[in-house]
Write an enzyme that holds these catalytic residues in place. Structure first.
Site, mmCIF file in Angstrom:
data_model
loop_
_atom_site.group_PDB
_atom_site.id
_atom_site.type_symbol
_atom_site.label_atom_id
_atom_site.label_comp_id
_atom_site.label_asym_id
_atom_site.label_seq_id
_atom_site.Cartn_x
_atom_site.Cartn_y
_atom_site.Cartn_z
ATOM 1 N N TYR A 47 0.821 -1.210 0.000
ATOM 2 C CA TYR A 47 0.000 0.000 0.000
ATOM 3 C C TYR A 47 0.862 1.270 0.000
ATOM 4 O O TYR A 47 1.559 1.566 0.960
ATOM 5 C CB TYR A 47 -0.964 0.012 1.197
ATOM 6 C CG TYR A 47 -1.959 -1.142 1.200
ATOM 7 C CD1 TYR A 47 -2.182 -1.906 0.053
ATOM 8 C CD2 TYR A 47 -2.682 -1.468 2.342
ATOM 9 C CE1 TYR A 47 -3.078 -2.958 0.050
ATOM 10 C CE2 TYR A 47 -3.590 -2.522 2.344
ATOM 11 C CZ TYR A 47 -3.785 -3.260 1.192
ATOM 12 O OH TYR A 47 -4.680 -4.299 1.196
ATOM 13 N N HIS A 71 -0.062 -11.855 0.733
ATOM 14 C CA HIS A 71 -1.064 -10.986 0.091
ATOM 15 C C HIS A 71 -1.879 -11.718 -0.991
ATOM 16 O O HIS A 71 -3.077 -11.511 -1.120
ATOM 17 C CB HIS A 71 -0.371 -9.753 -0.492
ATOM 18 C CG HIS A 71 -1.233 -8.538 -0.550
ATOM 19 N ND1 HIS A 71 -0.751 -7.278 -0.393
ATOM 20 C CD2 HIS A 71 -2.558 -8.385 -0.762
ATOM 21 C CE1 HIS A 71 -1.743 -6.399 -0.493
ATOM 22 N NE2 HIS A 71 -2.851 -7.056 -0.733
#
Ligand code: NDP
Length: 286
Positions: free
Chosen positions: A57, A115
């Site tokens: 992010y 992820h």
């Protein structure tokens, strides 16, 4: 608060509140940072202590922002970060984790997730995760974007069933996992973390906002349609929803959603408006 009473139990017996906070795109705009930090801190005060971030992010910007927001309150949060698939091999996972810890200003993560699945064999990622756990860098690990076949494969791999959760896309307008993934999780007592529980913002969000049944139920509880959508994702006490809200008003609304107990009748009507799939649907991902 209601959130603290409505908890989800992880496989190791730890309980976490059913609504947490996402942070994708936070920390990316300097002029928004102070506001985002305040929103996250308000969320923590309201009991939304699960904070979800990832090395991906904003290239670390989200983790740095979370680090600022939790300064002096580390014990009040349940910190989740994620490793890129290409960093999830034995040669790189320790450094990736160390870098996340540095950005977050802490010495451990409550939960570390892969992820999504990449090319590195699951065995190797599990070994890396278990090593981090033994070193105390992470308290538990899990996965993200794993479909039912992936979970079965994980469970057939050494130590794979130490996985604490699977973070997947789940909201009223995208309920493919209700067919087989969520039942698999229930059978194995592994909770799901629902990402994009408010449908992020696109066409499906619009569908939730304009649906007559969602609006009617919202009126009945004197809340907004998206609060009904959020209450729906946490209806079974084995799903942790992680809405992202950079605005304090949104944080308040999301926290309030924990107090909405949808009735069987409400759920039946929502099922009619947004039917559960009757056959396998591949996992929806962002
Ligand atoms: P969400 O469904 O949480 O939607 C976020 C958007 O909704 C933001 O624009 C936010 O606005 C707005 N919003 C929040 N609360 C309200 C409210 N009460 N009323 C109206 N609007 C509201 O989408 P995300 O994709 O961000 O998902 C949540 C989190 O899940 C991510 O932030 C991330 O942490 C995680 N995630 C994980 C993925 C994975 O692959 N594992 C993929 C995608 C997400 P504002 O910020 O202005 O308040």
């Amino acid at each position: 608060s209601r959130i603290e009473k409505r908890v989800v139990t992880l496989p190791d017996g730890t309980t976490v509140p059913c609504i947490g906070q996402g942070t994708w795109h936070m920390g990316e705009k300097p002029q928004e940072k102070a506001k985002e930090i305040k929103a996250l801190q308000l969320g923590i005060e309201l009991g939304m202590k699960v904070i979800d971030t990832a090395e991906m992010y904003g290239n670390g910007a989200s983790e740095r922002l979370v680090g600022e927001a939790i300064k002096g309150r580390r014990d009040d949060v349940f910190l989740v970060s994620k490793v890129y698939p290409h960093n999830a091999g034995l040669d790189k996972i320790s450094t990736a984790c160390e870098n996340s810890l540095k950005r977050l200003g802490t010495d451990y993560l409550d939960l570390y997730l892969l992820h999504w699945r990449g090319r590195i064999p699951l065995e190797e990622t599990i070994e890396g995760m278990e090593k981090l756990r033994k070193e105390g860098k992470i308290l538990r690990w899990g996965v993200s974007n794993f479909d039912t076949d992936d979970m079965k494969e994980l469970w057939n791999t050494t130590n794979g069933s130490n996985c604490a959760t699977n973070q997947v896309l789940y909201h009223l307008g995208s309920r493919g996992i209700d067919f087989d993934l969520l039942p698999w999780h229930r059978e194995h007592h592994v909770p799901i973390m629902a990402y994009s529980p408010l449908a992020q913002g696109g066409a499906l969000r619009k569908q939730l906002l304009t649906d007559p049944i969602v609006n009617e139920i919202a009126k009945k509880y004197n809340v907004k349609p998206l609060q009904i959508a959020l209450a729906w994702t946490i209806r079974t006490n084995d799903v942790i929803a992680i809405p992202k809200a950079g605005q304090e008003q949104h944080v308040l609304e999301n926290a309030e959603a924990a107090a909405i107990e949808l009735t069987q009748e409400d759920l039946k009507r929502l099922d009619e408006a947004f039917p559960k799939p009757r056959k396998k649907v591949p996992l929806d991902i962002i």
